[in-house]
Design a protein around this motif. Sequence first.
Motif, PDB file in Angstrom:
ATOM      1  N   PRO A   1     -11.685 -15.350 -10.145  1.00 30.24           N
ATOM      2  CA  PRO A   1     -12.768 -14.560  -9.535  1.00 30.24           C
ATOM      3  C   PRO A   1     -12.908 -14.850  -8.044  1.00 30.24           C
ATOM      4  CG  PRO A   1     -13.680 -16.441 -10.683  1.00 30.24           C
ATOM      5  CD  PRO A   1     -12.198 -16.455 -10.974  1.00 30.24           C
TER       6      PRO A   1
ATOM      7  N   THR B   1     -10.730 -11.909 -13.833  1.00 29.86           N
ATOM      8  CA  THR B   1     -11.621 -12.775 -14.607  1.00 29.86           C
ATOM      9  C   THR B   1     -11.184 -14.227 -14.488  1.00 29.86           C
ATOM     10  OG1 THR B   1     -12.117 -11.002 -16.183  1.00 29.86           O
ATOM     11  CG2 THR B   1     -12.531 -13.259 -16.907  1.00 29.86           C
TER      12      THR B   1
ATOM     13  N   ARG C   1     -18.007  -9.280  -7.064  1.00 30.05           N
ATOM     14  CA  ARG C   1     -16.993  -9.216  -8.105  1.00 30.05           C
ATOM     15  C   ARG C   1     -16.041  -8.037  -7.875  1.00 30.05           C
ATOM     16  NH1 ARG C   1     -18.334 -12.525 -12.402  1.00 30.05           N
ATOM     17  NH2 ARG C   1     -20.496 -13.287 -12.402  1.00 30.05           N
TER      18      ARG C   1
END
Length: 246
Positions: free
Chosen positions: A236, A233, A173
């Motif tokens: 991703p 977000t 991430r």
Amino acid sequence: MAKQAKKTDRQAVIDSIRSQQSRSENRRGMAIVGVCVLVAVLIVGAAAFKPVKDWYDLRAFSSDSLSEIGAEASVCQEVTTKPAEGNQDHVDVGTPMTYPDSPPAFGTHWNLWDSMDRKLYTTSDRPELGELVHNLEHGFTVLWYDETIADDADKMDQLRGIASKLEGTTNYRDKFKAVPWTSEDGEPFPDGQHVALTHWSVGGVGETDPSKAVGVWQYCSDLSGAALDTFMTDYPYMDSPEPNAV
């Protein structure tokens, strides 16, 4: 006796001169040592200044979340997309690369990419465009900043703060890089925009239809951790041609 007295007096004069010379040499030696110590301190201090400054700059953001750094998300325009191509289209390192978009979000790229270790670059050490587009293929979000940001010390402090929030190398991430965009790379950003966020999307996590792939852009007039947080977000690392490649 007179000769002996003269000899004694002459010896006393010689001893006095030698003593003065010795003291003078000692003072000169101490001065030289002092100068050397001062120079060494200045050298060490200069070398230590930047790390200390960077630590101080990052300390200012240590208690902030990514979304609290920089301007509000409203400084950014709406996200735009266009059909993407170039997946697995690799060329040899060193091949000159030019892209129609400023900056690129997809396309043919070098068969070399940059690791996750480094998150923030300047014009003096930035990877080549061919590498960075390969990083996009691997799911990285790339924040490009122009000279207006690069020439502003406070903005660069904010950028260091943003990069520090994504400094991890094990959680995918944190696939993120902040790099400069210069006139040598291509056309400038749209008027009034100094930051661009880019991502290479396959059209949604798990999408396998190549025709759904798109390049994603969001231009901003200023740095915004809030906009970046939302962008990463919504797009991703999993939403990319090669999400599991580092």
